[in-house]
Design a protein around this motif. Structure first.
Motif, PDB file in Angstrom:
ATOM      1  N   UNK A 262       4.936  -7.044 -10.923  1.00 20.10           N
ATOM      2  CA  UNK A 262       5.391  -6.683 -12.195  1.00 20.10           C
ATOM      3  C   UNK A 262       4.076  -6.408 -13.139  1.00 20.10           C
ATOM      4  N   UNK A 263       3.414  -7.419 -13.532  1.00 19.86           N
ATOM      5  CA  UNK A 263       2.352  -7.520 -14.536  1.00 19.86           C
ATOM      6  C   UNK A 263       1.145  -6.716 -14.378  1.00 19.86           C
ATOM      7  N   UNK A 264       0.610  -6.958 -13.215  1.00 16.92           N
ATOM      8  CA  UNK A 264      -0.523  -6.325 -12.722  1.00 16.92           C
ATOM      9  C   UNK A 264      -0.140  -4.740 -12.557  1.00 16.92           C
ATOM     10  N   UNK A 265       1.021  -4.487 -12.100  1.00 16.28           N
ATOM     11  CA  UNK A 265       1.175  -3.149 -11.988  1.00 16.28           C
ATOM     12  C   UNK A 265       1.256  -2.345 -13.176  1.00 16.28           C
ATOM     13  N   UNK A 266       1.682  -3.169 -14.471  1.00 15.52           N
ATOM     14  CA  UNK A 266       1.566  -2.510 -15.650  1.00 15.52           C
ATOM     15  C   UNK A 266       0.032  -2.502 -16.268  1.00 15.52           C
ATOM     16  N   UNK A 267      -0.781  -3.464 -15.745  1.00 19.04           N
ATOM     17  CA  UNK A 267      -2.225  -3.539 -16.250  1.00 19.04           C
ATOM     18  C   UNK A 267      -3.038  -2.557 -15.657  1.00 19.04           C
ATOM     19  N   UNK A 268      -2.694  -2.370 -14.381  1.00 20.32           N
ATOM     20  CA  UNK A 268      -3.778  -1.832 -13.750  1.00 20.32           C
ATOM     21  C   UNK A 268      -3.240  -0.552 -13.040  1.00 20.32           C
ATOM     22  N   UNK A 269      -4.243   0.552 -13.362  1.00 22.38           N
ATOM     23  CA  UNK A 269      -4.308   2.099 -12.815  1.00 22.38           C
ATOM     24  C   UNK A 269      -4.979   2.013 -11.444  1.00 22.38           C
ATOM     25  N   UNK A 270      -4.420   2.067 -10.421  1.00 23.51           N
ATOM     26  CA  UNK A 270      -4.941   2.033  -9.234  1.00 23.51           C
ATOM     27  C   UNK A 270      -6.214   3.076  -8.948  1.00 23.51           C
ATOM     28  N   UNK A 271      -7.342   2.439  -8.794  1.00 22.85           N
ATOM     29  CA  UNK A 271      -8.624   3.156  -8.482  1.00 22.85           C
ATOM     30  C   UNK A 271      -9.288   3.626  -9.793  1.00 22.85           C
ATOM     31  N   UNK A 272      -8.590   3.265 -10.604  1.00 22.97           N
ATOM     32  CA  UNK A 272      -9.334   3.557 -12.206  1.00 22.97           C
ATOM     33  C   UNK A 272      -9.786   2.230 -13.062  1.00 22.97           C
ATOM     34  N   UNK A 273      -9.105   1.226 -13.057  1.00 19.24           N
ATOM     35  CA  UNK A 273      -9.629   0.251 -13.672  1.00 19.24           C
ATOM     36  C   UNK A 273      -9.193  -1.061 -12.849  1.00 19.24           C
ATOM     37  N   UNK A 274      -8.737  -1.025 -11.704  1.00 20.32           N
ATOM     38  CA  UNK A 274      -8.647  -2.124 -10.630  1.00 20.32           C
ATOM     39  C   UNK A 274      -7.956  -1.508  -9.446  1.00 20.32           C
ATOM     40  N   UNK A 275      -7.694  -2.301  -8.374  1.00 20.83           N
ATOM     41  CA  UNK A 275      -7.086  -1.730  -7.153  1.00 20.83           C
ATOM     42  C   UNK A 275      -5.826  -2.539  -6.942  1.00 20.83           C
ATOM     43  N   UNK A 276      -4.695  -1.976  -6.461  1.00 22.20           N
ATOM     44  CA  UNK A 276      -3.528  -2.476  -6.111  1.00 22.20           C
ATOM     45  C   UNK A 276      -3.260  -2.553  -4.516  1.00 22.20           C
ATOM     46  N   UNK A 277      -2.579  -3.733  -4.121  1.00 28.70           N
ATOM     47  CA  UNK A 277      -2.221  -3.729  -2.667  1.00 28.70           C
ATOM     48  C   UNK A 277      -0.678  -4.013  -2.569  1.00 28.70           C
ATOM     49  N   UNK A 278      -0.073  -3.859  -1.541  1.00 29.67           N
ATOM     50  CA  UNK A 278       1.414  -4.163  -1.265  1.00 29.67           C
ATOM     51  C   UNK A 278       1.646  -5.569  -1.527  1.00 29.67           C
ATOM     52  N   UNK A 279       2.614  -5.944  -1.945  1.00 29.46           N
ATOM     53  CA  UNK A 279       3.150  -7.431  -2.177  1.00 29.46           C
ATOM     54  C   UNK A 279       3.127  -7.741  -0.973  1.00 29.46           C
ATOM     55  N   UNK A 280       2.935  -9.243  -0.524  1.00 27.48           N
ATOM     56  CA  UNK A 280       2.771  -9.854   0.738  1.00 27.48           C
ATOM     57  C   UNK A 280       2.718  -9.220   1.936  1.00 27.48           C
ATOM     58  N   UNK A 281       1.430  -8.613   1.492  1.00 28.65           N
ATOM     59  CA  UNK A 281       0.923  -7.781   2.784  1.00 28.65           C
ATOM     60  C   UNK A 281      -0.730  -7.996   2.891  1.00 28.65           C
TER      61      UNK A 281
END
Length: 340
Positions: A262-281
């Protein structure tokens, strides 16, 4: 605040109280008995009041808290999480509850206003039936660590890729996923700085995954210096209402990789100011970590954009201004400079 000895919400309470006092806001921190927290608040120029904040049989904390508040004459009282809200009395002040997670709102039945530190949390409060005009977003700030001297632990040789994770060793933090990801990141060293109930399980996992020579768990350590030294800061949490560690990475100008909770998804724009990965993967997490480690230009762009996000929204000054605006808006007499 009646929380644990360590934790993101508890430590932010300390930082906020100290920063408010330095900004000229009269502050009385009332805390559960804790020598280390008492010492830190005193070192910050405050005079905290310690109370027991016990269980159901604790009949003395509420009247003592009521007496302390009436002697201080606050305009706004902020109950910091569940236990504090359960003990906080009504009075001639505005009582607000501050939530850092998706807590049972029955604890906050005496509160007139609620504060959440993410937009998602505020939206959830409203969906639970809390009045929209009494639900407020006020973010956390992270300490500015950009100029802190980096410290690379001796277990991690110079020139070896170094990834860092911080936090309580708890199932919500998903350090197990990160440890499994290490099998896909040959040559990389990982430090998990924290302590908690999952230590034995995680140590067993490190052995069974055969990464003992590349994963280190020293307990609580000097987080700021480690953040400044790491190549990538990782937040693998499967449940994270905010993600203070993401803000620490932004502040320290480090590239951040996080699970899309929930929180990181609100803070991070993927590829712009951070990178996001699928949960539990673990495979997806390893892919994004490898991407940040393998592309130095990308890592630098992410780190600088994260720092820009910090400066705009999560540095002490904008957050202090947001808290002061909130207190002015909800104080019984909005023309008065609020004490809290």
């Amino acid at each position: 605040m009646a929380g644990a000895a360590a934790g993101g919400a508890e430590l932010f309470f300390e930082r906020l109280c100290i920063a408010q006092a330095k900004a000229g806001v009269p502050v009385l921190p009332v805390i559960r008995r804790d020598e280390a927290r008492l010492a830190r608040l005193k070192a910050g120029g405050l005079t905290p009041r310690e109370l027991r904040f016990g269980g159901q049989a604790d009949l003395l904390t509420r009247p003592k808290l009521n007496a302390a508040l009436r002697a201080f004459h606050p305009d706004v009282v902020v109950a910091w999480m569940n236990r504090a809200a359960r003990f906080s009395p009504s009075g001639p002040w505005t009582l607000a509850g501050r939530l850092g997670g998706f807590y049972d709102l029955s604890y906050y039945k005496r509160c007139e206003h609620l504060v959440g530190n993410t937009h998602g949390l505020v939206a959830w409060m409203i969906r639970q039936g809390w009045p929209q005009d009494r639900a407020h977003y006020v973010p956390n700030f992270a300490t500015d660590i950009r100029n802190v001297e980096p410290w690379r632990p001796p277990e991690i040789p110079p020139g070896v890729p170094f990834i860092l994770a911080l936090g309580r060793l708890h199932t919500n933090k998903a350090f197990d996923v990160l440890i499994r990801a290490m099998k896909r990141l040959p040559g990389v060293r990982l430090m998990i700085a924290g302590e908690g109930p999952e230590r034995e399980m995680l140590e067993t996992l490190v052995r069974t995954e055969r990464v003992r020579d590349r994963v280190f768990m020293p307990g609580w350590a000097d987080a700021a210096r480690l953040v400044r030294a790491c190549d990538v800061l990782v937040c693998p949490s499967r449940h994270e209402p905010l993600g203070n560690v993401v803000l620490e990475g932004f502040s320290g100008v480090r590239p951040v990789v996080a699970a899309a909770s929930q929180g990181p998804r609100e803070l991070i724009v993927h590829g712009r100011n951070g990178l996001l990965a699928a949960i539990d993967d673990d495979a997806a997490l390893a892919t994004e970590i490898a991407r940040a480690l393998g592309d130095h230009a990308l890592a630098r762009r992410l780190a600088l954009a994260g720092r820009a996000t910090y400066d705009r929204q999560f540095a002490p000054q904008p957050v202090l201004e947001a808290w002061l605006g909130f207190m002015r808006n909800v104080a019984p007499d909005p023309s008065v400079q609020p004490g809290v």
